[in-house]
Scaffold this motif. Structure first.
Motif, PDB file in Angstrom:
ATOM      1  N   MET A 323       0.911  -1.401   0.044  1.00  6.87           N
ATOM      2  CA  MET A 323      -0.029  -0.010  -0.056  1.00  6.87           C
ATOM      3  C   MET A 323       1.094   1.231   0.038  1.00  6.87           C
ATOM      4  SD  MET A 323      -3.308  -0.962   2.425  1.00  6.87           S
ATOM      5  CE  MET A 323      -4.596  -1.810   1.691  1.00  6.87           C
ATOM      6  N   GLN A 324       2.231   1.188   0.828  1.00  3.34           N
ATOM      7  CA  GLN A 324       2.953   2.466   0.590  1.00  3.34           C
ATOM      8  C   GLN A 324       3.587   2.720  -0.734  1.00  3.34           C
ATOM      9  OE1 GLN A 324       5.777   1.488   3.765  1.00  3.34           O
ATOM     10  NE2 GLN A 324       4.029   1.805   5.417  1.00  3.34           N
ATOM     11  N   GLY A 325       3.569   1.422  -1.291  1.00  2.00           N
ATOM     12  CA  GLY A 325       4.128   1.424  -2.977  1.00  2.00           C
ATOM     13  C   GLY A 325       3.185   1.626  -3.716  1.00  2.00           C
ATOM     14  N   ARG A 326       1.856   2.207  -3.510  1.00  4.55           N
ATOM     15  CA  ARG A 326       0.890   2.530  -4.456  1.00  4.55           C
ATOM     16  C   ARG A 326      -0.018   1.339  -4.856  1.00  4.55           C
ATOM     17  NH1 ARG A 326      -1.124   6.806  -3.246  1.00  4.55           N
ATOM     18  NH2 ARG A 326      -2.030   7.412  -5.283  1.00  4.55           N
ATOM     19  N   LEU A 327       0.022   0.284  -4.185  1.00  7.77           N
ATOM     20  CA  LEU A 327      -0.977  -0.828  -4.692  1.00  7.77           C
ATOM     21  C   LEU A 327      -1.927  -1.005  -3.527  1.00  7.77           C
ATOM     22  CD1 LEU A 327      -0.823  -2.914  -7.015  1.00  7.77           C
ATOM     23  CD2 LEU A 327       0.046  -4.527  -5.250  1.00  7.77           C
ATOM     24  N   PHE A 328      -3.050  -1.070  -3.941  1.00  8.66           N
ATOM     25  CA  PHE A 328      -4.113  -0.945  -2.980  1.00  8.66           C
ATOM     26  C   PHE A 328      -4.939  -2.377  -2.874  1.00  8.66           C
ATOM     27  CE2 PHE A 328      -3.128   3.177  -4.373  1.00  8.66           C
ATOM     28  CZ  PHE A 328      -2.857   3.846  -3.247  1.00  8.66           C
ATOM     29  N   GLU A 329      -6.166  -2.438  -2.098  1.00  4.56           N
ATOM     30  CA  GLU A 329      -6.816  -3.618  -1.802  1.00  4.56           C
ATOM     31  C   GLU A 329      -7.414  -4.195  -2.896  1.00  4.56           C
ATOM     32  OE1 GLU A 329     -10.677  -4.915   1.114  1.00  4.56           O
ATOM     33  OE2 GLU A 329      -9.838  -2.856   0.926  1.00  4.56           O
ATOM     34  N   ARG A 330      -7.932  -3.610  -3.797  1.00  3.79           N
ATOM     35  CA  ARG A 330      -8.552  -4.314  -5.036  1.00  3.79           C
ATOM     36  C   ARG A 330      -7.510  -5.346  -5.563  1.00  3.79           C
ATOM     37  NH1 ARG A 330      -7.809   0.874  -6.621  1.00  3.79           N
ATOM     38  NH2 ARG A 330      -6.421   1.438  -8.667  1.00  3.79           N
ATOM     39  N   ASP A 331      -6.247  -4.963  -5.531  1.00  4.33           N
ATOM     40  CA  ASP A 331      -5.205  -5.654  -6.362  1.00  4.33           C
ATOM     41  C   ASP A 331      -4.275  -6.596  -5.421  1.00  4.33           C
ATOM     42  OD1 ASP A 331      -5.854  -4.643  -8.912  1.00  4.33           O
ATOM     43  OD2 ASP A 331      -4.770  -2.739  -8.371  1.00  4.33           O
ATOM     44  N   ILE A 332      -4.731  -6.945  -3.996  1.00  6.88           N
ATOM     45  CA  ILE A 332      -4.021  -7.601  -3.163  1.00  6.88           C
ATOM     46  C   ILE A 332      -4.799  -8.826  -2.934  1.00  6.88           C
ATOM     47  CG2 ILE A 332      -2.922  -7.574  -1.346  1.00  6.88           C
ATOM     48  CD1 ILE A 332      -2.478  -4.672  -1.212  1.00  6.88           C
ATOM     49  N   TYR A 333      -4.272  -9.898  -2.826  1.00  7.63           N
ATOM     50  CA  TYR A 333      -5.188 -11.103  -2.621  1.00  7.63           C
ATOM     51  C   TYR A 333      -4.252 -11.924  -1.758  1.00  7.63           C
ATOM     52  CZ  TYR A 333      -7.474  -9.769  -6.743  1.00  7.63           C
ATOM     53  OH  TYR A 333      -8.344  -8.821  -7.834  1.00  7.63           O
ATOM     54  N   THR A 334      -4.952 -12.640  -0.548  1.00  6.22           N
ATOM     55  CA  THR A 334      -4.145 -13.242   0.220  1.00  6.22           C
ATOM     56  C   THR A 334      -4.973 -14.694   0.396  1.00  6.22           C
ATOM     57  OG1 THR A 334      -5.496 -12.589   2.441  1.00  6.22           O
ATOM     58  CG2 THR A 334      -3.566 -11.265   1.627  1.00  6.22           C
ATOM     59  N   GLU A 335      -4.085 -15.716   0.867  1.00  5.41           N
ATOM     60  CA  GLU A 335      -5.020 -17.092   1.238  1.00  5.41           C
ATOM     61  C   GLU A 335      -5.655 -16.766   2.365  1.00  5.41           C
ATOM     62  OE1 GLU A 335      -3.620 -21.217   0.144  1.00  5.41           O
ATOM     63  OE2 GLU A 335      -2.167 -20.304   1.399  1.00  5.41           O
ATOM     64  N   LYS A 336      -6.804 -17.393   2.287  1.00  4.66           N
ATOM     65  CA  LYS A 336      -8.083 -16.974   3.681  1.00  4.66           C
ATOM     66  C   LYS A 336      -7.986 -18.198   4.520  1.00  4.66           C
ATOM     67  CE  LYS A 336      -9.473 -13.003   2.265  1.00  4.66           C
ATOM     68  NZ  LYS A 336      -9.255 -11.713   3.380  1.00  4.66           N
ATOM     69  N   PHE A 337      -7.401 -19.417   4.345  1.00  5.36           N
ATOM     70  CA  PHE A 337      -7.729 -20.190   5.430  1.00  5.36           C
ATOM     71  C   PHE A 337      -6.659 -19.947   6.483  1.00  5.36           C
ATOM     72  CE2 PHE A 337      -4.058 -23.029   5.643  1.00  5.36           C
ATOM     73  CZ  PHE A 337      -3.393 -23.289   4.397  1.00  5.36           C
ATOM     74  N   LEU A 338      -7.073 -20.032   7.875  1.00  5.47           N
ATOM     75  CA  LEU A 338      -6.605 -19.633   8.912  1.00  5.47           C
ATOM     76  C   LEU A 338      -6.650 -20.884   9.789  1.00  5.47           C
ATOM     77  CD1 LEU A 338      -8.050 -16.246   9.597  1.00  5.47           C
ATOM     78  CD2 LEU A 338      -5.729 -16.684   8.934  1.00  5.47           C
ATOM     79  N   SER A 339      -5.460 -21.091  10.705  1.00  7.06           N
ATOM     80  CA  SER A 339      -5.656 -22.105  11.813  1.00  7.06           C
ATOM     81  C   SER A 339      -6.430 -21.470  12.713  1.00  7.06           C
ATOM     82  CB  SER A 339      -4.300 -22.301  12.428  1.00  7.06           C
ATOM     83  OG  SER A 339      -3.498 -21.471  13.144  1.00  7.06           O
ATOM     84  N   ALA A 340      -6.817 -22.385  13.880  1.00  3.64           N
ATOM     85  CA  ALA A 340      -7.500 -21.715  15.011  1.00  3.64           C
ATOM     86  C   ALA A 340      -6.585 -20.442  15.886  1.00  3.64           C
ATOM     87  CB  ALA A 340      -7.796 -22.818  16.215  1.00  3.64           C
ATOM     88  N   ALA A 341      -5.312 -21.010  15.944  1.00  2.00           N
ATOM     89  CA  ALA A 341      -4.304 -19.994  16.433  1.00  2.00           C
ATOM     90  C   ALA A 341      -4.433 -18.376  15.650  1.00  2.00           C
ATOM     91  CB  ALA A 341      -3.023 -20.382  16.637  1.00  2.00           C
ATOM     92  N   ASP A 342      -4.279 -18.745  14.282  1.00  2.63           N
ATOM     93  CA  ASP A 342      -4.162 -17.520  13.597  1.00  2.63           C
ATOM     94  C   ASP A 342      -5.540 -16.638  13.675  1.00  2.63           C
ATOM     95  OD1 ASP A 342      -1.679 -18.397  12.350  1.00  2.63           O
ATOM     96  OD2 ASP A 342      -2.460 -19.194  10.662  1.00  2.63           O
ATOM     97  N   ALA A 343      -6.451 -17.349  13.645  1.00  2.00           N
ATOM     98  CA  ALA A 343      -7.881 -16.568  13.476  1.00  2.00           C
ATOM     99  C   ALA A 343      -8.115 -15.711  14.888  1.00  2.00           C
ATOM    100  CB  ALA A 343      -8.978 -17.501  13.729  1.00  2.00           C
ATOM    101  N   GLN A 344      -6.939 -15.875  15.820  1.00  2.00           N
ATOM    102  CA  GLN A 344      -7.124 -14.924  16.910  1.00  2.00           C
ATOM    103  C   GLN A 344      -6.648 -13.629  16.454  1.00  2.00           C
ATOM    104  OE1 GLN A 344      -8.776 -15.810  19.576  1.00  2.00           O
ATOM    105  NE2 GLN A 344      -8.511 -18.027  19.797  1.00  2.00           N
TER     106      GLN A 344
END
Length: 354
Positions: A323-344
């Motif tokens: 985002m600091q480098g001028r790329l915004f949410e609409r062009d950023i994708y992340t893997e969406k599965f989380l462990s029970a610990a990550d979900a916190q």
């Protein structure tokens, strides 16, 4: 016994078995409801029940607050129906998404390879073909635990189609019963059960934009499958992989990516080590993934699609750098599965994509 569930705004009606979660029923019909942890902890799969009765199940009171329950909201990953019902879900149009119903599979462990001191590659021969998009994951049942764990498919769809095998890269987690079993007890010839494919972490090929993959640790699995798939299909868009590990002994598939650079002029590979001891002959980047990416793209990241996969602190740092480098949410994708610990530590729902 079963109930009828109508999902808006799709105007789709599906059958939900007694005791089956709304999320599981939808995914098995090829209907994607946004979700992440699957444990009722992160709130990503929140929907509104506009008609009918549901049991909220094990929804965490912080992920589904009392006032939200009073408003008719529930978590699709753990709610079950008590009557015919209608829900309203926040479902985005995704032109690159394939409609692939989740199915159950039996598998035989074909072989297990040690990739690093903490990561093993488990190759599973499936009892029937699996269709998936590169970047998706499966839920693997851990024998004796009565639980499943999410692992990304690390090989490309074409390879899976040819061999009938999927590869899962499993990093052992200290004190983790699931990864401990897979590292210490699982052996070739063992039988396992899994379901899939899950997730919407896949390449938006229709965008026709240069692609940046940022991965850390065993988060390399999805980007590896996606990159192999793209190059195998003759993609000519620029593809950059920035991959980080702590030290060289944890850097895996390094030789494979270096070989791909030699064969594909549109592919660039940047390996970064954050804790490599001083004085070694390592000549690559030092530091974290986001730092290596900023150094490689000094003019910023505008005009790219970015795909991020790795531990939550890495993802947070990479999103900030992008985002600091001028790329915004609409062009950023992340893997969406989380462990029970990550979900916190799940991200704020204000960030719908990332």
């Amino acid at each position: 016994m079963s109930y009828q569930l109508t999902i808006e705004p799709l105007d789709a009606t599906i059958e939900v078995e007694e005791g089956q979660t709304v999320l599981d029923a939808a995914l098995r019909q090829g209907i994607y409801i946004p979700h992440a942890c699957g444990h009722g902890l992160c709130g990503t799969c929140k929907v509104r029940v506009s008609d009918g009765e549901v049991d909220h199940g094990a929804a965490n009171p912080f992920a589904l607050m009392d006032f939200e329950r009073d408003e008719g909201k529930t978590l699709a990953c753990c709610c079950t129906l008590q009557s015919d019902a209608t829900i309203e879900a926040d479902i985005d149009e995704e032109p690159d998404a394939e409609v692939i119903p989740v199915r159950d599979f039996a598998a035989t462990v074909a072989r297990i390879a040690t990739l690093t001191p903490t990561i093993k590659a488990i190759h599973l021969q499936l009892d029937k073909p699996i269709h998936f998009q590169a970047g998706q994951y499966v839920q693997l049942e851990i024998p004796g635990l009565g639980q499943s764990r999410a692992f990304s498919i690390a090989n490309a769809p074409a390879e899976v189609q040819a061999s009938g095998e999927i590869e899962l890269n499993v990093r052992i987690v200290a004190g983790g019963a699931g990864t401990g079993y897979l590292h210490e007890k699982l052996k070739a010839g063992d039988r396992l059960r899994l379901s899939g494919p899950y997730g919407r972490f896949f390449v938006r090929e229709s965008a026709q934009l240069p692609m940046l993959f940022m991965a850390g640790g065993s988060g390399l699995s999805s980007p590896r499958a996606m990159i192999l798939d793209l190059l195998g299909k003759g993609c000519t868009q620029p593809i950059t992989l920035v991959y980080g590990q702590r030290s060289r002994d944890e850097l895996y598939y390094d030789a494979e990516f270096r070989a791909l650079v030699q064969r594909h002029p549109n592919f660039t590979y940047v390996a970064a080590l954050s804790h490599e001891p001083e004085g070694t002959d390592w000549s690559g980047a030092r530091g974290f993934v986001h730092e290596a990416a900023k150094a490689h793209f000094p003019q910023g990241f505008a005009g790219h699609k970015a795909y991020l996969c790795g531990p939550p602190p890495m993802i947070e740092a990479c999103i900030a750098a992008l985002m600091q480098g001028r790329l915004f949410e609409r062009d950023i994708y992340t893997e969406k599965f989380l462990s029970a610990a990550d979900a916190q530590s799940a991200r704020s729902p204000l960030f719908r994509r990332v």
